[in-house]
Design a protein around this motif. Structure first.
Motif, PDB file in Angstrom:
ATOM      1  N   ASP A 168      -1.728 -14.755  -3.428  1.00 42.72           N
ATOM      2  CA  ASP A 168      -2.171 -14.305  -1.843  1.00 42.72           C
ATOM      3  C   ASP A 168      -0.197 -14.255  -1.099  1.00 42.72           C
ATOM      4  OD1 ASP A 168      -4.555 -15.056  -2.891  1.00 42.72           O
ATOM      5  OD2 ASP A 168      -4.668 -17.102  -1.824  1.00 42.72           O
ATOM      6  N   THR A 169       0.696 -15.449  -1.186  1.00 43.38           N
ATOM      7  CA  THR A 169       1.820 -14.626  -0.989  1.00 43.38           C
ATOM      8  C   THR A 169       2.696 -13.583  -1.845  1.00 43.38           C
ATOM      9  OG1 THR A 169       2.172 -16.599  -2.201  1.00 43.38           O
ATOM     10  CG2 THR A 169       1.958 -16.755   0.045  1.00 43.38           C
ATOM     11  N   ARG A 170       2.513 -14.220  -3.056  1.00 44.51           N
ATOM     12  CA  ARG A 170       3.279 -12.551  -3.856  1.00 44.51           C
ATOM     13  C   ARG A 170       2.598 -11.528  -3.231  1.00 44.51           C
ATOM     14  NH1 ARG A 170       0.733 -10.800  -8.968  1.00 44.51           N
ATOM     15  NH2 ARG A 170       0.471 -13.676  -8.846  1.00 44.51           N
ATOM     16  N   GLN A 171       1.334 -11.532  -2.927  1.00 41.13           N
ATOM     17  CA  GLN A 171       0.829  -9.700  -2.605  1.00 41.13           C
ATOM     18  C   GLN A 171       0.884  -9.847  -1.108  1.00 41.13           C
ATOM     19  OE1 GLN A 171      -3.895 -10.527  -3.081  1.00 41.13           O
ATOM     20  NE2 GLN A 171      -3.870  -9.575  -5.513  1.00 41.13           N
ATOM     21  N   PHE A 172       1.915 -11.064  -0.134  1.00 41.42           N
ATOM     22  CA  PHE A 172       1.680 -10.687   1.165  1.00 41.42           C
ATOM     23  C   PHE A 172       3.558 -10.351   1.092  1.00 41.42           C
ATOM     24  CE2 PHE A 172       3.716 -12.588   4.677  1.00 41.42           C
ATOM     25  CZ  PHE A 172       3.394 -11.536   5.715  1.00 41.42           C
ATOM     26  N   LEU A 173       4.300 -11.081   0.320  1.00 46.75           N
ATOM     27  CA  LEU A 173       5.185 -10.390   0.551  1.00 46.75           C
ATOM     28  C   LEU A 173       5.529  -8.770  -0.310  1.00 46.75           C
ATOM     29  CD1 LEU A 173       6.931 -13.974  -0.849  1.00 46.75           C
ATOM     30  CD2 LEU A 173       7.347 -12.729   1.845  1.00 46.75           C
ATOM     31  N   ALA A 174       4.711  -8.548  -0.998  1.00 50.89           N
ATOM     32  CA  ALA A 174       4.787  -7.373  -1.704  1.00 50.89           C
ATOM     33  C   ALA A 174       4.382  -6.230  -0.452  1.00 50.89           C
ATOM     34  CB  ALA A 174       4.078  -7.327  -2.582  1.00 50.89           C
ATOM     35  N   PHE A 175       3.403  -6.542   0.430  1.00 50.73           N
ATOM     36  CA  PHE A 175       3.305  -5.939   1.216  1.00 50.73           C
ATOM     37  C   PHE A 175       3.651  -6.059   2.385  1.00 50.73           C
ATOM     38  CE2 PHE A 175       1.217  -6.309   5.549  1.00 50.73           C
ATOM     39  CZ  PHE A 175       0.516  -4.921   5.622  1.00 50.73           C
ATOM     40  N   LEU A 176       3.985  -6.709   2.107  1.00 53.20           N
ATOM     41  CA  LEU A 176       5.218  -6.830   4.233  1.00 53.20           C
ATOM     42  C   LEU A 176       6.596  -6.390   3.728  1.00 53.20           C
ATOM     43  CD1 LEU A 176       5.385  -8.016   6.575  1.00 53.20           C
ATOM     44  CD2 LEU A 176       7.077  -9.692   5.382  1.00 53.20           C
ATOM     45  N   ALA A 177       7.206  -5.992   2.387  1.00 56.73           N
ATOM     46  CA  ALA A 177       8.136  -4.999   1.841  1.00 56.73           C
ATOM     47  C   ALA A 177       8.012  -3.297   1.906  1.00 56.73           C
ATOM     48  CB  ALA A 177       8.137  -4.838   0.427  1.00 56.73           C
ATOM     49  N   VAL A 178       6.129  -2.933   1.735  1.00 57.89           N
ATOM     50  CA  VAL A 178       6.382  -1.859   2.211  1.00 57.89           C
ATOM     51  C   VAL A 178       5.938  -1.511   4.005  1.00 57.89           C
ATOM     52  CG1 VAL A 178       4.792  -0.177   2.219  1.00 57.89           C
ATOM     53  CG2 VAL A 178       5.237  -1.386  -0.155  1.00 57.89           C
ATOM     54  N   ARG A 226      -2.810  -9.565  10.601  1.00 62.58           N
ATOM     55  CA  ARG A 226      -4.185  -8.972  10.979  1.00 62.58           C
ATOM     56  C   ARG A 226      -4.124  -7.371   9.587  1.00 62.58           C
ATOM     57  NH1 ARG A 226      -3.565  -9.688  16.483  1.00 62.58           N
ATOM     58  NH2 ARG A 226      -4.306 -11.441  17.297  1.00 62.58           N
ATOM     59  N   ALA A 227      -2.915  -7.069   9.813  1.00 65.92           N
ATOM     60  CA  ALA A 227      -2.818  -5.778   9.300  1.00 65.92           C
ATOM     61  C   ALA A 227      -2.804  -5.972   7.766  1.00 65.92           C
ATOM     62  CB  ALA A 227      -1.376  -4.885   8.899  1.00 65.92           C
ATOM     63  N   PHE A 228      -1.992  -7.115   7.446  1.00 65.02           N
ATOM     64  CA  PHE A 228      -2.111  -7.946   5.609  1.00 65.02           C
ATOM     65  C   PHE A 228      -3.495  -7.497   5.316  1.00 65.02           C
ATOM     66  CE2 PHE A 228      -2.427 -11.015   2.483  1.00 65.02           C
ATOM     67  CZ  PHE A 228      -1.832 -10.185   1.370  1.00 65.02           C
ATOM     68  N   LEU A 229      -4.307  -8.552   5.844  1.00 65.53           N
ATOM     69  CA  LEU A 229      -5.855  -9.333   5.892  1.00 65.53           C
ATOM     70  C   LEU A 229      -6.273  -7.511   5.751  1.00 65.53           C
ATOM     71  CD1 LEU A 229      -6.128 -12.108   7.983  1.00 65.53           C
ATOM     72  CD2 LEU A 229      -5.625 -12.387   5.358  1.00 65.53           C
ATOM     73  N   ALA A 230      -5.773  -7.242   7.110  1.00 67.85           N
ATOM     74  CA  ALA A 230      -7.504  -5.738   6.976  1.00 67.85           C
ATOM     75  C   ALA A 230      -6.797  -4.843   5.666  1.00 67.85           C
ATOM     76  CB  ALA A 230      -6.827  -4.848   8.197  1.00 67.85           C
ATOM     77  N   GLU A 231      -6.328  -4.870   4.870  1.00 65.26           N
ATOM     78  CA  GLU A 231      -6.051  -4.044   3.851  1.00 65.26           C
ATOM     79  C   GLU A 231      -6.112  -4.483   2.125  1.00 65.26           C
ATOM     80  OE1 GLU A 231      -1.824  -3.206   0.142  1.00 65.26           O
ATOM     81  OE2 GLU A 231      -1.844  -2.518   2.647  1.00 65.26           O
ATOM     82  N   ARG A 232      -6.143  -6.271   2.496  1.00 68.26           N
ATOM     83  CA  ARG A 232      -6.769  -6.797   1.135  1.00 68.26           C
ATOM     84  C   ARG A 232      -8.559  -6.473   1.368  1.00 68.26           C
ATOM     85  NH1 ARG A 232      -6.067  -7.549  -2.241  1.00 68.26           N
ATOM     86  NH2 ARG A 232      -6.186  -9.989  -2.568  1.00 68.26           N
ATOM     87  N   ARG A 233      -8.741  -7.023   2.837  1.00 70.08           N
ATOM     88  CA  ARG A 233     -10.553  -5.823   3.091  1.00 70.08           C
ATOM     89  C   ARG A 233     -10.992  -4.647   2.616  1.00 70.08           C
ATOM     90  NH1 ARG A 233     -14.587  -8.338   6.615  1.00 70.08           N
ATOM     91  NH2 ARG A 233     -12.994 -10.345   7.566  1.00 70.08           N
ATOM     92  N   ARG A 234     -10.208  -4.302   2.667  1.00 69.38           N
ATOM     93  CA  ARG A 234     -10.153  -2.833   2.017  1.00 69.38           C
ATOM     94  C   ARG A 234     -10.533  -2.252   1.113  1.00 69.38           C
ATOM     95  NH1 ARG A 234      -6.667  -1.286   6.927  1.00 69.38           N
ATOM     96  NH2 ARG A 234      -5.102  -0.899   5.599  1.00 69.38           N
ATOM     97  N   GLU A 235      -9.318  -3.802   0.257  1.00 68.53           N
ATOM     98  CA  GLU A 235     -10.121  -3.085  -1.481  1.00 68.53           C
ATOM     99  C   GLU A 235     -10.900  -3.954  -1.785  1.00 68.53           C
ATOM    100  OE1 GLU A 235      -5.669  -5.198  -2.230  1.00 68.53           O
ATOM    101  OE2 GLU A 235      -5.227  -3.399  -1.510  1.00 68.53           O
ATOM    102  N   GLY A 236     -11.628  -4.801  -1.113  1.00 69.06           N
ATOM    103  CA  GLY A 236     -12.987  -5.416  -1.119  1.00 69.06           C
ATOM    104  C   GLY A 236     -13.036  -6.790  -1.676  1.00 69.06           C
ATOM    105  N   VAL A 237     -11.580  -7.651  -0.734  1.00 68.59           N
ATOM    106  CA  VAL A 237     -12.109  -8.826  -0.657  1.00 68.59           C
ATOM    107  C   VAL A 237     -12.424  -9.525   0.345  1.00 68.59           C
ATOM    108  CG1 VAL A 237     -10.790 -10.638  -0.200  1.00 68.59           C
ATOM    109  CG2 VAL A 237      -9.614  -9.353  -1.441  1.00 68.59           C
TER     110      VAL A 237
END
Length: 311
Positions: free
Chosen positions: A42-52, A72-83
């Motif tokens: 989860d934190t790996r994906q968050f840091l990757a998201f934050l870089a973009v 919230r933007a990070f959580l929204a992206e994860r939700r769009r991916e089906g989480v």
């Protein structure tokens, strides 16, 4: 979202080293390997998201300057991916833990993550077995040796009295002196309740008492093969064997018999508060989930009571 190995994460050395130390601390505190692995991902994906999201590798200063909208933007992206909600809540929990660690050890402000409300988790409905399947499971254990008689009595208590498997196996001989008509059960949180025992269940108990190779006068009432207290795990394993033999679904567990007790009493016209008392629920809202399972009873109640139902 593309995964990155730890060595390729778009974050500076201070952030990566702190993350490694945080994860090692979680493992040292005894968190399960699966939980630590989930927080690592989860934190790996968050840091990757934050870089973009921020246009460059994450630095401590970037984490310090984060706003709730970034989380919230990070959580929204994860939700769009089906989480779904339950997993999103876990992701936020891990993220808060990481940022709180950075706040304690590196002085960043972690308020952004704390300000974000956890996503709602859908309340899972009970999965009771059908009445025929419940009766089949109890009767399948009858007619054999003393172990079969024991198992039939335990399952009878789960389905006929709504006991948890640990409550049934925790009964002592002193509580089971014949005739067994009422049981005083101490449930979760020490909450005590009185449960009536159906004659059919009492008969299963007496069949086990007669067949058992132990003098059931003191100590545990339900015994394992060597005479010690019966483990709930043994009941679960026996149930798994019957599932396979009877062609029942994986949802047919010991706890599903307790669910069956509640939903079948409700379907028969039982009062919700009475069921709450029988199950030992501290809050009525816990018992009310069974109304969602028994839609047919709600429709029948509407049809019988509403003045326009027959219009």
């Amino acid at each position: 979202m593309t995964d990155h190995s730890a060595s390729l994460l778009p974050a500076d050395t201070a952030v990566l080293d702190a993350r490694t130390a945080w994860l090692a601390g979680l493992a040292a505190r005894g968190l399960s390997a699966n939980t630590v692995a989930a927080y690592e991902r989860d934190t790996r994906q968050f840091l990757a998201f934050l870089a973009v999201h921020q246009g460059g590798p994450a630095r401590l200063a970037d984490l310090d300057a984060m706003k709730p909208m970034d989380v919230r933007a990070f959580l929204a992206e994860r939700r769009r991916e089906g989480v779904e909600g339950r997993s999103l809540a876990r992701i936020l929990s891990g993220l808060r833990g990481f940022l709180n660690y950075l706040e304690r050890h590196h002085g960043i402000n972690a308020a952004a993550a704390r300000a974000v409300a956890a996503p709602t988790k859908p309340r899972s409905l009970p999965r009771p077995v059908a009445p025929e399947a419940a009766r089949t499971m109890v009767s399948a254990a009858e007619g054999g040796d003393w172990i079969a008689a024991r198992d039939a009595a335990v399952l009878g208590l789960l389905y006929g009295c709504g006991l948890r498997v640990g409550e049934a196996t925790g009964l002592d001989a002193a509580e089971m002196r014949p005739p067994v008509a009422l049981l005083r059960i101490r449930g979760k949180g020490g909450k005590e309740r009185v449960v009536p025992v159906l004659p059919a269940v009492a008969a299963l108990i007496e069949a086990y008492r007669a067949a058992a190779p132990f003098a059931l006068e003191e100590g545990a009432f339900f015994r394992g093969e060597k005479g010690g207290r019966l483990s709930p795990r043994i009941v679960q394993r026996a149930m798994a064997a019957w599932r396979g033999a009877l062609g029942l679904p994986d949802s047919a567990t010991p706890h599903a018999l307790r669910h069956a007790f509640a939903s079948h009493v409700l379907a028969g016209g039982g009062d919700l508060r009475a069921i709450q008392e029988l199950l030992g629920h501290a809050r009525l809202s816990t018992t009310q989930v069974y109304t969602a399972v028994d839609d047919s009873r709600l429709v029948a109640a509407w049809r019988d009571a509403h003045p326009r139902a027959g219009a």
